[in-house]
Design a protein around this motif. Structure first.
Motif, PDB file in Angstrom:
ATOM      1  N   GLY A 174       0.785  -1.229   0.000  1.00 18.04           N
ATOM      2  CA  GLY A 174       0.000   0.000   0.000  1.00 18.04           C
ATOM      3  C   GLY A 174       0.812   1.272   0.000  1.00 18.04           C
ATOM      4  N   ALA A 175       2.121   1.158  -0.030  1.00 16.27           N
ATOM      5  CA  ALA A 175       2.994   2.341   0.058  1.00 16.27           C
ATOM      6  C   ALA A 175       3.141   3.001  -1.320  1.00 16.27           C
ATOM      7  N   VAL A 176       2.027   3.535  -1.817  1.00 16.74           N
ATOM      8  CA  VAL A 176       2.032   4.073  -3.184  1.00 16.74           C
ATOM      9  C   VAL A 176       2.835   5.370  -3.290  1.00 16.74           C
ATOM     10  N   SER A 177       2.858   6.171  -2.231  1.00 16.88           N
ATOM     11  CA  SER A 177       3.629   7.412  -2.301  1.00 16.88           C
ATOM     12  C   SER A 177       5.130   7.121  -2.317  1.00 16.88           C
ATOM     13  N   GLU A 178       5.560   6.101  -1.562  1.00 14.63           N
ATOM     14  CA  GLU A 178       6.968   5.709  -1.585  1.00 14.63           C
ATOM     15  C   GLU A 178       7.329   5.118  -2.954  1.00 14.63           C
ATOM     16  N   ALA A 179       6.423   4.348  -3.535  1.00 14.33           N
ATOM     17  CA  ALA A 179       6.662   3.806  -4.871  1.00 14.33           C
ATOM     18  C   ALA A 179       6.800   4.932  -5.889  1.00 14.33           C
ATOM     19  N   ALA A 180       5.988   5.968  -5.746  1.00 14.91           N
ATOM     20  CA  ALA A 180       6.053   7.107  -6.668  1.00 14.91           C
ATOM     21  C   ALA A 180       7.412   7.786  -6.614  1.00 14.91           C
ATOM     22  N   THR A 181       7.997   7.865  -5.433  1.00 17.84           N
ATOM     23  CA  THR A 181       9.323   8.473  -5.292  1.00 17.84           C
ATOM     24  C   THR A 181      10.351   7.721  -6.121  1.00 17.84           C
ATOM     25  N   LEU A 182      10.270   6.387  -6.113  1.00 13.22           N
ATOM     26  CA  LEU A 182      11.235   5.583  -6.860  1.00 13.22           C
ATOM     27  C   LEU A 182      10.934   5.559  -8.354  1.00 13.22           C
ATOM     28  N   LEU A 183       9.654   5.707  -8.710  1.00  9.37           N
ATOM     29  CA  LEU A 183       9.271   5.731 -10.127  1.00  9.37           C
ATOM     30  C   LEU A 183       9.544   7.090 -10.770  1.00  9.37           C
ATOM     31  N   GLY A 184       9.603   8.119  -9.955  1.00 12.67           N
ATOM     32  CA  GLY A 184       9.738   9.467 -10.495  1.00 12.67           C
ATOM     33  C   GLY A 184       8.418  10.053 -10.934  1.00 12.67           C
ATOM     34  N   GLU A 185       7.311   9.369 -10.620  1.00  9.28           N
ATOM     35  CA  GLU A 185       5.962   9.814 -10.950  1.00  9.28           C
ATOM     36  C   GLU A 185       4.981   8.923 -10.179  1.00  9.28           C
ATOM     37  N   PRO A 186       3.724   9.353 -10.031  1.00  8.77           N
ATOM     38  CA  PRO A 186       2.751   8.482  -9.359  1.00  8.77           C
ATOM     39  C   PRO A 186       2.549   7.182 -10.144  1.00  8.77           C
ATOM     40  N   TYR A 187       2.270   6.113  -9.400  1.00  3.24           N
ATOM     41  CA  TYR A 187       1.947   4.848 -10.042  1.00  3.24           C
ATOM     42  C   TYR A 187       0.641   4.998 -10.814  1.00  3.24           C
ATOM     43  N   GLN A 188       0.593   4.432 -12.026  1.00  2.00           N
ATOM     44  CA  GLN A 188      -0.564   4.602 -12.898  1.00  2.00           C
ATOM     45  C   GLN A 188      -1.126   3.255 -13.325  1.00  2.00           C
ATOM     46  N   THR A 189      -2.454   3.181 -13.391  1.00  2.00           N
ATOM     47  CA  THR A 189      -3.122   2.038 -14.012  1.00  2.00           C
ATOM     48  C   THR A 189      -4.259   2.564 -14.876  1.00  2.00           C
ATOM     49  N   LYS A 190      -4.628   1.787 -15.881  1.00  2.00           N
ATOM     50  CA  LYS A 190      -5.750   2.135 -16.746  1.00  2.00           C
ATOM     51  C   LYS A 190      -6.773   1.013 -16.724  1.00  2.00           C
ATOM     52  N   GLY A 191      -8.041   1.387 -16.946  1.00  2.00           N
ATOM     53  CA  GLY A 191      -9.083   0.382 -17.004  1.00  2.00           C
ATOM     54  C   GLY A 191     -10.359   0.934 -17.593  1.00  2.00           C
ATOM     55  N   ILE A 192     -11.244   0.021 -17.967  1.00  2.00           N
ATOM     56  CA  ILE A 192     -12.531   0.378 -18.541  1.00  2.00           C
ATOM     57  C   ILE A 192     -13.599   0.355 -17.448  1.00  2.00           C
ATOM     58  N   ASP A 266     -22.003  10.194 -16.488  1.00  3.89           N
ATOM     59  CA  ASP A 266     -21.976   8.771 -16.839  1.00  3.89           C
ATOM     60  C   ASP A 266     -20.609   8.431 -17.424  1.00  3.89           C
ATOM     61  N   LEU A 267     -19.939   7.427 -16.841  1.00  3.63           N
ATOM     62  CA  LEU A 267     -18.602   7.049 -17.297  1.00  3.63           C
ATOM     63  C   LEU A 267     -18.561   5.651 -17.900  1.00  3.63           C
ATOM     64  N   TYR A 268     -19.690   4.961 -18.000  1.00 10.22           N
ATOM     65  CA  TYR A 268     -19.677   3.580 -18.479  1.00 10.22           C
ATOM     66  C   TYR A 268     -19.027   3.464 -19.853  1.00 10.22           C
ATOM     67  N   GLY A 269     -18.115   2.506 -19.960  1.00 14.19           N
ATOM     68  CA  GLY A 269     -17.450   2.248 -21.238  1.00 14.19           C
ATOM     69  C   GLY A 269     -16.216   3.089 -21.479  1.00 14.19           C
ATOM     70  N   GLN A 270     -15.981   4.110 -20.640  1.00 12.94           N
ATOM     71  CA  GLN A 270     -14.810   4.962 -20.820  1.00 12.94           C
ATOM     72  C   GLN A 270     -13.553   4.295 -20.245  1.00 12.94           C
ATOM     73  N   GLU A 271     -12.415   4.661 -20.807  1.00 10.01           N
ATOM     74  CA  GLU A 271     -11.122   4.261 -20.243  1.00 10.01           C
ATOM     75  C   GLU A 271     -10.669   5.347 -19.287  1.00 10.01           C
ATOM     76  N   LEU A 272     -10.385   4.952 -18.056  1.00 16.30           N
ATOM     77  CA  LEU A 272      -9.892   5.890 -17.055  1.00 16.30           C
ATOM     78  C   LEU A 272      -8.456   5.545 -16.692  1.00 16.30           C
ATOM     79  N   LYS A 273      -7.683   6.579 -16.418  1.00 12.97           N
ATOM     80  CA  LYS A 273      -6.332   6.388 -15.886  1.00 12.97           C
ATOM     81  C   LYS A 273      -6.329   6.845 -14.437  1.00 12.97           C
ATOM     82  N   LEU A 274      -5.864   5.969 -13.547  1.00 10.65           N
ATOM     83  CA  LEU A 274      -5.766   6.299 -12.127  1.00 10.65           C
ATOM     84  C   LEU A 274      -4.317   6.556 -11.763  1.00 10.65           C
TER      85      LEU A 274
END
Length: 309
Positions: A174-192, A266-274
Motif C-alpha cells: 500500500g505504500a504508493v507514495s513511496e513507490a512514486a518516489t522511486l518511479l519518479g511519478e505516481p503509479y498509474q493504471t488504466k481500465g474500462i 456517466d462514465l460507463y465504457g470509458q477508459e480511465l487512468k488512475l
C-alpha cells in the motif's frame, strides 16, 4: 521515436547507435540512470540512442513460479516514458522459448552487432543469452571487438537498491507514495468502466467500477487518494477502493471502484487512468449503512487533504 518490433529469427537493420539494454519495467529512477548514461554517450559519439528491450516478461514465457506475472508498466507506457526521456529508437524483441535458447554469443551476434551497436550501456546486474549466462563482465569477449560498453552501478534510495522488485513490494504493502518516489511519478493504471451493483449511488457515493486492461501490479486492499484522468483529458480528485466490499458480501472477487469528487456524469465504457497518490485506510466491514456512510464522508475529507498537500 522509432519503435521496431522483432521476432526471432528477424534481425535488426544495421544502423549505428548507442544501445541501452534491459527489461525496464517501471522505467524507474535506476532505469532512468541507465538511459541517461546512454544519452550522454550518444551525445559524445554523435549517434542516435536506442533501447533494446523484451516483451513479454521472461518469467511469463518460461513459466517460472505459479503466480501470474504482473507488471508496473505495460509496454505502451514504457515506450512513452522512454520517448519523454529523449530516446531515439526502441527495439522490442518478442521473448519466446526459441529466443530464450540463444547462446550469449548468438544474442550479441544476432542483435547487437547486427544492429550496428557502437556502444552498449546496461546495469551491473544485466544478463543475456541462455540461462542468463552472459554478464556485463563477458560482453567484451562476445563483442568481437565491434563495440565497447559502460556498466552502470547500482542506484540507491535510502541506502537500498532502486529496483522493480522493490517497487512491487511497496505497492503490495500500500505504500504508493513511496513507490512514486522511486518511479519518479505516481503509479498509474488504466481500465474500462463496467457496470457494478450500483450500491455506491444508492448511499450517495456513486463509484466507477474499473476493470484493469492489463496485468498490472495491484496495490493492497484498502482505500486510496487518487487522481482520475478521463478520456477527454479532464482530471479529478477521487477516492478509490480496492477490495471485496465486506459490508455487503462475505466473499467476493476483488474490485476497483473509484468515487470522483465534484463530479456527476456517466462514465460507463470509458477508459480511465488512475494515479495512486496516498494510502488512506484498510478495507473493513461496517455494522450498517449509516456507519459506512459516515466513514466514506471522512474518507472524502482525507482524500482531498492528501491530494492538496
Amino acid at each position: 521515436m522509432d519503435i521496431i518490433h522483432l521476432t526471432y529469427p528477424e534481425r535488426p537493420v544495421e544502423d549505428p547507435a548507442v544501445i541501452a539494454l534491459g527489461f525496464f519495467d517501471g522505467v524507474h529512477l535506476g532505469h532512468q540512470r541507465v538511459l541517461q548514461v546512454a544519452l550522454e554517450k550518444g551525445r559524445q559519439l554523435n549517434v542516435p540512442v536506442a533501447v533494446m528491450t523484451f516483451d513479454p516478461h521472461p518469467k511469463q514465457v518460461l513459466g517460472q513460479g505459479t503466480e501470474q506475472v504482473r507488471y508496473i508498466t505495460p509496454l505502451d507506457r514504457k515506450l512513452e516514458k522512454m520517448a519523454q526521456l529523449g530516446i531515439d529508437r526502441v527495439y522490442v524483441i518478442e521473448f519466446t522459448i526459441t529466443f530464450s535458447e540463444l547462446s550469449p554469443q548468438d544474442f550479441v551476434d544476432h542483435y547487437l552487432i547486427a544492429a550496428g551497436a557502437c556502444h552498449i550501456v546496461a546495469g551491473f546486474d544485466y544478463s543475456y543469452g541462455r540461462f542468463g549466462a552472459g554478464k556485463m563482465e563477458t560482453l567484451d569477449f562476445h563483442s568481437r571487438g565491434r563495440f565497447d560498453h559502460t556498466t552502470v552501478s547500482e542506484h540507491q534510495a535510502d541506502k537500498e537498491k532502486v529496483s522493480s522488485t522493490r517497487i512491487r513490494h511497496l505497492l503490495a504493502s500500500g505504500a504508493v507514495s513511496e513507490a512514486a518516489t522511486l518511479l519518479g511519478e505516481p503509479y498509474q493504471t488504466k481500465g474500462i468502466v463496467i457496470h457494478g451493483d450500483a450500491r455506491g449511488r444508492q448511499i450517495g457515493f456513486p463509484t466507477a467500477n474499473i476493470r484493469p486492461e492489463f496485468s498490472y501490479v495491484i496495490p493492497k486492499l484498502g482505500v486510496y487518494a487518487t487522481f482520475v484522468h478521463l478520456e477527454d483529458g479532464r482530471k479529478y480528485p477521487a477516492m478509490t477502493n480496492i477490495g471485496r466490499r465486506p459490508t455487503f458480501y462475505e466473499t467476493g472477487d476483488v474490485s476497483i471502484e473509484t468515487h470522483l469528487l465534484q463530479f456527476d456524469e456517466d462514465l460507463y465504457g470509458q477508459e480511465l487512468k488512475l494515479e495512486w497518490m496516498a494510502y488512506l485506510r484498510d478495507e473493513r466491514a461496517f455494522d450498517g449503512i449509516d456507519s459506512l456512510k459516515t466513514q466514506l464522508a471522512q474518507d472524502k475529507i482525507n482524500a482531498l487533504q492528501a491530494l492538496t498537500v
